[in-house]
Design an enzyme around this catalytic site. Structure first.
Site, mmCIF file in Angstrom:
data_model
loop_
_atom_site.group_PDB
_atom_site.id
_atom_site.type_symbol
_atom_site.label_atom_id
_atom_site.label_comp_id
_atom_site.label_asym_id
_atom_site.label_seq_id
_atom_site.Cartn_x
_atom_site.Cartn_y
_atom_site.Cartn_z
ATOM 1 N N ARG A 1 0.840 -1.199 0.000
ATOM 2 C CA ARG A 1 0.000 0.000 0.000
ATOM 3 C C ARG A 1 0.874 1.247 0.000
ATOM 4 O O ARG A 1 2.093 1.174 0.095
ATOM 5 C CB ARG A 1 -0.913 0.017 1.232
ATOM 6 C CG ARG A 1 -0.162 0.101 2.566
ATOM 7 C CD ARG A 1 -1.134 0.233 3.722
ATOM 8 N NE ARG A 1 -0.417 0.441 4.982
ATOM 9 C CZ ARG A 1 -0.998 0.791 6.123
ATOM 10 N NH1 ARG A 1 -2.309 0.971 6.164
ATOM 11 N NH2 ARG A 1 -0.285 0.969 7.222
ATOM 12 N N ASP B 1 5.572 -7.752 1.756
ATOM 13 C CA ASP B 1 4.877 -7.015 2.810
ATOM 14 C C ASP B 1 4.565 -7.945 3.967
ATOM 15 O O ASP B 1 4.379 -9.152 3.778
ATOM 16 C CB ASP B 1 3.586 -6.402 2.269
ATOM 17 C CG ASP B 1 3.181 -5.127 3.008
ATOM 18 O OD1 ASP B 1 2.979 -5.199 4.237
ATOM 19 O OD2 ASP B 1 3.082 -4.076 2.362
ATOM 20 N N ASP C 1 8.814 -9.905 6.809
ATOM 21 C CA ASP C 1 9.027 -9.055 7.979
ATOM 22 C C ASP C 1 10.450 -8.525 7.850
ATOM 23 O O ASP C 1 11.413 -9.273 8.038
ATOM 24 C CB ASP C 1 8.863 -9.866 9.262
ATOM 25 C CG ASP C 1 9.194 -9.074 10.528
ATOM 26 O OD1 ASP C 1 9.652 -7.910 10.420
ATOM 27 O OD2 ASP C 1 9.020 -9.627 11.624
ATOM 28 N N VAL C 2 10.582 -7.255 7.507
ATOM 29 C CA VAL C 2 11.910 -6.724 7.180
ATOM 30 C C VAL C 2 12.869 -6.739 8.364
ATOM 31 O O VAL C 2 14.088 -6.625 8.179
ATOM 32 C CB VAL C 2 11.821 -5.286 6.611
ATOM 33 C CG1 VAL C 2 11.060 -5.264 5.300
ATOM 34 C CG2 VAL C 2 11.222 -4.307 7.625
ATOM 35 N N ASN D 1 11.590 0.102 1.010
ATOM 36 C CA ASN D 1 10.589 1.135 1.256
ATOM 37 C C ASN D 1 9.898 1.008 2.612
ATOM 38 O O ASN D 1 9.458 2.009 3.174
ATOM 39 C CB ASN D 1 9.525 1.075 0.149
ATOM 40 C CG ASN D 1 8.268 1.822 0.513
ATOM 41 O OD1 ASN D 1 8.222 3.048 0.518
ATOM 42 N ND2 ASN D 1 7.216 1.080 0.861
ATOM 43 N N TYR E 1 11.845 9.591 14.198
ATOM 44 C CA TYR E 1 11.733 9.283 12.772
ATOM 45 C C TYR E 1 12.854 9.948 11.986
ATOM 46 O O TYR E 1 13.484 9.314 11.133
ATOM 47 C CB TYR E 1 10.372 9.765 12.270
ATOM 48 C CG TYR E 1 10.078 9.444 10.829
ATOM 49 C CD1 TYR E 1 9.884 8.132 10.415
ATOM 50 C CD2 TYR E 1 9.972 10.454 9.879
ATOM 51 C CE1 TYR E 1 9.590 7.830 9.087
ATOM 52 C CE2 TYR E 1 9.676 10.168 8.552
ATOM 53 C CZ TYR E 1 9.494 8.856 8.159
ATOM 54 O OH TYR E 1 9.214 8.566 6.850
ATOM 55 N N LYS F 1 15.674 7.998 9.722
ATOM 56 C CA LYS F 1 15.792 8.245 8.289
ATOM 57 C C LYS F 1 17.147 8.861 7.935
ATOM 58 O O LYS F 1 17.666 8.653 6.832
ATOM 59 C CB LYS F 1 14.638 9.126 7.801
ATOM 60 C CG LYS F 1 13.304 8.393 7.785
ATOM 61 C CD LYS F 1 13.334 7.146 6.891
ATOM 62 C CE LYS F 1 11.974 6.505 6.728
ATOM 63 N NZ LYS F 1 12.003 5.362 5.781
ATOM 64 N N THR G 1 -0.711 10.162 1.872
ATOM 65 C CA THR G 1 -1.103 8.771 2.045
ATOM 66 C C THR G 1 -1.700 8.623 3.445
ATOM 67 O O THR G 1 -1.772 9.591 4.215
ATOM 68 C CB THR G 1 0.127 7.862 1.920
ATOM 69 O OG1 THR G 1 1.092 8.268 2.909
ATOM 70 C CG2 THR G 1 0.749 7.957 0.536
#
Length: 267
Positions: A18, A39, A65-66, A92, A161, A165, A198
């Site tokens: 998504r 995903d 599951d990353v 991503n 965050y 990043k 989003t």
């Protein structure tokens, strides 16, 4: 033939079910790539992969599951089995949890570190092992990591965050150095998306209201637009097109770079 043509390439997109991930999967498929939608959310992942197949693309859903090494190994094996190889990995998948530093929650920070930093690091690890000479795919390729404009600006309420990043940016540059010096044949770049409306982006705007930083969601969004020279929020296609560029031969001599896709917000 256009240098943006990805015909014959095989791509894996994490968090591809998504939001921005789905848009990136769609753009890669539109450029000719076969795509594995990876995903943790099975329903949305399968739905997106199904839509890609309905459009005529070669696509598969791959559970991932990353944050888990073994899950990455399974996802890579499944991708190669479904698509016949792997040339492109888009890291991503990410999570954003807003909060003021005075109230910081260690569990929230650890979750962002685990998904945004560890998840990206594992994605790079398995991309290298798979794409380098002697790997299961072995033809080199491209990794595109999704950082954020939050890595380049100071905006209240998103310290954790922003930190994670920023780490994605550094991972990208070190990875590019290692790939080059060790002959892996894999280019590694990242993009810094601006705010996109989003579900995740609008939740961030709502969080700014909840934290008392802005009176309304509209005011929070307006503050972002005011900081953006192009005078608008980003669109999913803006980010997806940048990813296709970095994955394509048009970017064949670009590695270790961070591409702002933020309308000038982070300049």
């Amino acid at each position: 033939m256009s240098v943006y043509d990805l015909t014959g390439r095989k791509a894996l997109v994490t968090g591809g079910g998504r939001g921005l991930g789905a848009s990136m999967a769609e753009a890669l498929a539109a450029a000719g790539a076969a795509v594995a939608v990876a995903d943790i959310q099975e329903d949305t992942g399968k739905e997106t992969a199904g839509k890609l197949r309905d459009s005529g693309a070669t696509a598969a859903f791959v559970p991932l599951d990353v944050t888990d090494d073994a899950s990455w190994e399974s996802a890579i094996t499944a991708t190669i089995g479904e698509l016949g190889g792997l040339d492109i990995v888009i890291n991503n998948a990410g999570v954003e949890i807003s909060g003021l530093l005075i109230d910081i929650d260690s569990a929230d920070v650890r979750k962002m570190l685990d998904v945004n930093v560890v998840g990206t690091a594992l994605g790079i690890k398995h991309a290298f092992r798979t794409m380098k000479p002697g790997g299961a795919a072995g033809n080199g390729g491209a990794v595109v990591n999704i950082a954020s404009v939050a890595a380049t600006i100071a905006f209240p309420g998103i310290a954790g965050y922003s930190a994670t990043k920023s780490a994605v940016d550094r991972l990208t540059r070190v990875a590019a150095q290692e790939s080059g010096k060790l002959g892996y044949g894999v280019r590694v770049n990242c993009v810094y998306p601006g705010l996109v409306p989003t579900v995740m982006g609008m939740q961030l705007a709502q969080d700014m209201v909840t934290l008392g930083l802005y009176p309304t969601v509209e005011a929070a969004v307006g503050a972002v637009i005011d900081l953006t020279p192009q005078g608008r929020l980003g669109e999913p296609a803006d980010m997806a097109d940048a990813v296709v560029f970095l994955a394509s031969d048009a970017a064949r001599f670009i590695t270790g770079a961070g591409l702002p896709v933020d309308g000038g917000m982070g300049m």
